[in-house]
Motif scaffolding. Structure first.
Motif, PDB file in Angstrom:
ATOM      1  N   TRP A  76     -15.071  -7.564  35.101  1.00 32.61           N
ATOM      2  CA  TRP A  76     -15.537  -6.274  35.597  1.00 32.61           C
ATOM      3  C   TRP A  76     -16.644  -6.465  36.645  1.00 32.61           C
ATOM      4  CZ3 TRP A  76     -16.451  -3.108  30.472  1.00 32.61           C
ATOM      5  CH2 TRP A  76     -15.230  -2.932  29.823  1.00 32.61           C
ATOM      6  N   PRO A  77     -16.770  -5.513  37.565  1.00 34.96           N
ATOM      7  CA  PRO A  77     -17.861  -5.572  38.547  1.00 34.96           C
ATOM      8  C   PRO A  77     -19.230  -5.535  37.853  1.00 34.96           C
ATOM      9  CG  PRO A  77     -16.285  -3.869  39.152  1.00 34.96           C
ATOM     10  CD  PRO A  77     -15.910  -4.349  37.777  1.00 34.96           C
ATOM     11  N   TYR A  78     -20.132  -6.323  38.356  1.00 36.70           N
ATOM     12  CA  TYR A  78     -21.526  -6.342  37.909  1.00 36.70           C
ATOM     13  C   TYR A  78     -21.711  -6.732  36.444  1.00 36.70           C
ATOM     14  CZ  TYR A  78     -21.492  -3.565  42.136  1.00 36.70           C
ATOM     15  OH  TYR A  78     -21.248  -3.114  43.407  1.00 36.70           O
ATOM     16  N   VAL A  79     -20.694  -7.347  35.830  1.00 36.67           N
ATOM     17  CA  VAL A  79     -20.826  -7.707  34.420  1.00 36.67           C
ATOM     18  C   VAL A  79     -21.936  -8.739  34.223  1.00 36.67           C
ATOM     19  CG1 VAL A  79     -19.032  -9.516  34.362  1.00 36.67           C
ATOM     20  CG2 VAL A  79     -19.581  -8.221  32.286  1.00 36.67           C
ATOM     21  N   ARG A  80     -22.069  -9.664  35.159  1.00 34.39           N
ATOM     22  CA  ARG A  80     -23.142 -10.663  35.049  1.00 34.39           C
ATOM     23  C   ARG A  80     -24.501  -9.970  35.062  1.00 34.39           C
ATOM     24  NH1 ARG A  80     -26.748 -13.691  38.103  1.00 34.39           N
ATOM     25  NH2 ARG A  80     -27.024 -15.834  37.360  1.00 34.39           N
ATOM     26  N   ASP A  81     -24.688  -9.050  36.001  1.00 31.01           N
ATOM     27  CA  ASP A  81     -25.953  -8.316  36.084  1.00 31.01           C
ATOM     28  C   ASP A  81     -26.215  -7.526  34.808  1.00 31.01           C
ATOM     29  OD1 ASP A  81     -26.303  -9.284  38.671  1.00 31.01           O
ATOM     30  OD2 ASP A  81     -25.449  -7.491  39.594  1.00 31.01           O
ATOM     31  N   GLY A  89     -32.171 -14.560  26.742  1.00 28.92           N
ATOM     32  CA  GLY A  89     -31.743 -14.873  25.387  1.00 28.92           C
ATOM     33  C   GLY A  89     -30.572 -15.831  25.413  1.00 28.92           C
ATOM     34  N   LEU A  90     -30.063 -16.127  24.250  1.00 28.94           N
ATOM     35  CA  LEU A  90     -28.898 -16.980  24.099  1.00 28.94           C
ATOM     36  C   LEU A  90     -27.678 -16.080  23.971  1.00 28.94           C
ATOM     37  CD1 LEU A  90     -27.703 -19.838  23.643  1.00 28.94           C
ATOM     38  CD2 LEU A  90     -28.019 -19.418  21.185  1.00 28.94           C
ATOM     39  N   TYR A  91     -26.728 -16.214  24.885  1.00 25.88           N
ATOM     40  CA  TYR A  91     -25.519 -15.396  24.899  1.00 25.88           C
ATOM     41  C   TYR A  91     -24.449 -16.092  24.068  1.00 25.88           C
ATOM     42  CZ  TYR A  91     -27.878 -12.892  28.586  1.00 25.88           C
ATOM     43  OH  TYR A  91     -28.782 -12.141  29.287  1.00 25.88           O
ATOM     44  N   ILE A 102     -12.292 -19.450  29.684  1.00 25.91           N
ATOM     45  CA  ILE A 102     -13.319 -20.459  29.980  1.00 25.91           C
ATOM     46  C   ILE A 102     -13.784 -20.311  31.429  1.00 25.91           C
ATOM     47  CG2 ILE A 102     -13.817 -22.937  30.114  1.00 25.91           C
ATOM     48  CD1 ILE A 102     -13.418 -21.874  27.228  1.00 25.91           C
ATOM     49  N   ASP A 103     -12.849 -20.111  32.347  1.00 28.73           N
ATOM     50  CA  ASP A 103     -13.181 -19.941  33.761  1.00 28.73           C
ATOM     51  C   ASP A 103     -14.042 -18.694  33.979  1.00 28.73           C
ATOM     52  OD1 ASP A 103     -12.892 -20.713  36.585  1.00 28.73           O
ATOM     53  OD2 ASP A 103     -11.707 -18.855  36.732  1.00 28.73           O
ATOM     54  N   SER A 104     -13.683 -17.590  33.330  1.00 26.18           N
ATOM     55  CA  SER A 104     -14.451 -16.343  33.462  1.00 26.18           C
ATOM     56  C   SER A 104     -15.882 -16.507  32.955  1.00 26.18           C
ATOM     57  CB  SER A 104     -13.777 -15.204  32.700  1.00 26.18           C
ATOM     58  OG  SER A 104     -12.538 -14.880  33.248  1.00 26.18           O
ATOM     59  N   VAL A 105     -16.036 -17.205  31.840  1.00 28.95           N
ATOM     60  CA  VAL A 105     -17.376 -17.425  31.286  1.00 28.95           C
ATOM     61  C   VAL A 105     -18.182 -18.304  32.237  1.00 28.95           C
ATOM     62  CG1 VAL A 105     -18.705 -18.475  29.408  1.00 28.95           C
ATOM     63  CG2 VAL A 105     -16.704 -17.075  28.880  1.00 28.95           C
ATOM     64  N   SER A 106     -17.562 -19.380  32.767  1.00 31.90           N
ATOM     65  CA  SER A 106     -18.331 -20.254  33.668  1.00 31.90           C
ATOM     66  C   SER A 106     -18.703 -19.564  34.965  1.00 31.90           C
ATOM     67  CB  SER A 106     -17.646 -21.569  33.954  1.00 31.90           C
ATOM     68  OG  SER A 106     -16.300 -21.531  33.910  1.00 31.90           O
ATOM     69  N   LYS A 107     -17.882 -18.629  35.436  1.00 29.02           N
ATOM     70  CA  LYS A 107     -18.208 -17.892  36.660  1.00 29.02           C
ATOM     71  C   LYS A 107     -19.431 -16.990  36.497  1.00 29.02           C
ATOM     72  CE  LYS A 107     -13.675 -17.759  38.842  1.00 29.02           C
ATOM     73  NZ  LYS A 107     -12.496 -16.917  39.100  1.00 29.02           N
ATOM     74  N   SER A 109     -22.202 -17.938  35.482  1.00 34.27           N
ATOM     75  CA  SER A 109     -23.364 -18.760  35.880  1.00 34.27           C
ATOM     76  C   SER A 109     -24.619 -18.375  35.103  1.00 34.27           C
ATOM     77  CB  SER A 109     -23.619 -18.664  37.381  1.00 34.27           C
ATOM     78  OG  SER A 109     -22.538 -19.173  38.102  1.00 34.27           O
ATOM     79  N   ILE A 110     -24.454 -18.191  33.814  1.00 33.17           N
ATOM     80  CA  ILE A 110     -25.578 -17.948  32.918  1.00 33.17           C
ATOM     81  C   ILE A 110     -25.798 -19.238  32.142  1.00 33.17           C
ATOM     82  CG2 ILE A 110     -26.424 -16.624  30.947  1.00 33.17           C
ATOM     83  CD1 ILE A 110     -24.701 -14.264  31.919  1.00 33.17           C
ATOM     84  N   GLN A 111     -27.018 -19.724  32.159  1.00 33.13           N
ATOM     85  CA  GLN A 111     -27.313 -21.036  31.591  1.00 33.13           C
ATOM     86  C   GLN A 111     -27.163 -21.070  30.072  1.00 33.13           C
ATOM     87  OE1 GLN A 111     -31.161 -22.504  32.645  1.00 33.13           O
ATOM     88  NE2 GLN A 111     -30.869 -24.436  31.589  1.00 33.13           N
TER      89      GLN A 111
END
Length: 190
Positions: A76-81, A89-91, A102-107, A109-111
């Motif tokens: 979804w748009p802006y999901v990272r934000d 926190g720990l996601y 796995i690809d979606s989670v790595s995109k 870019s949350i540590q």
């Protein structure tokens, strides 16, 4: 237009209550593909939105049953934000070995990301770290949310565990604002 969100389903009463409350808050109907009522076969709608965090077998099954395909939340748009607005926190994600998941989670870019069922695992992370806050990236109360909470409380009793997404006003607002995009990006697959 009658919009129906479609979820996996669970026998857990907290899960069912969580879905019912969310659907009421955002003005949609709901149905399940497994375990719960109302079954997708018993809910008439104009458009069905399979509502899943990411790609995987449950998502694929919902698309096959409904004949509608909507990008999962990680697309979804802006999901990272949105997710970062809940932290720091720990996601924690449930975990699916589907390469698209796995690809979606790595995109994102949350540590600070771990999984309940695949590597890197929440339980292993908590052996050496007790974060101030754990953010379960799950929609509802239920088995998965409760397992995340139990694992965290067992290792880090002072760590705050956020409520599931459906119970966060921030997510309800995000979903309401995104609903026109979801409708535009839901397509028939049959």
């Amino acid at each position: 237009m009658r919009i129906v969100i479609v979820l996996h389903g669970s026998r857990d009463p907290d899960y069912l209550s969580s879905v019912e409350s969310f659907a009421k808050n955002v003005g949609v109907s709901y149905a399940f593909t497994s375990y719960s009522e109302p079954s997708i076969n018993n809910v008439i709608g104009d458009i069905y939105i399979p509502l899943f965090i990411g790609y995987g077998k449950d998502y694929e099954r919902a698309v096959a049953i409904t004949g509608f395909e909507t990008p999962p939340m990680l697309e979804w748009p802006y999901v990272r934000d949105f997710l970062l607005s809940l932290g720091p926190g720990l996601y924690v994600f449930h975990g699916e070995n589907d390469p698209r998941f796995i690809d979606s989670v790595s995109k994102l870019s949350i540590q600070d990301i771990v999984f309940l069922k695949i590597e890197p695992m929440l339980e292993d992370y908590l052996i050496n770290h007790c974060p101030g806050k754990v953010i379960p990236v799950v929609f509802t109360q239920g088995v998965i949310y409760k397992e995340i909470s139990t694992v965290v409380r067992k290792s880090c009793s002072n760590t705050e565990v956020l409520k599931p997404l459906f119970e966060l006003q921030e997510f309800i607002t995000y979903f309401r604002n995104l609903l026109p995009w979801l409708l535009q990006n839901t397509r028939r697959v049959r």
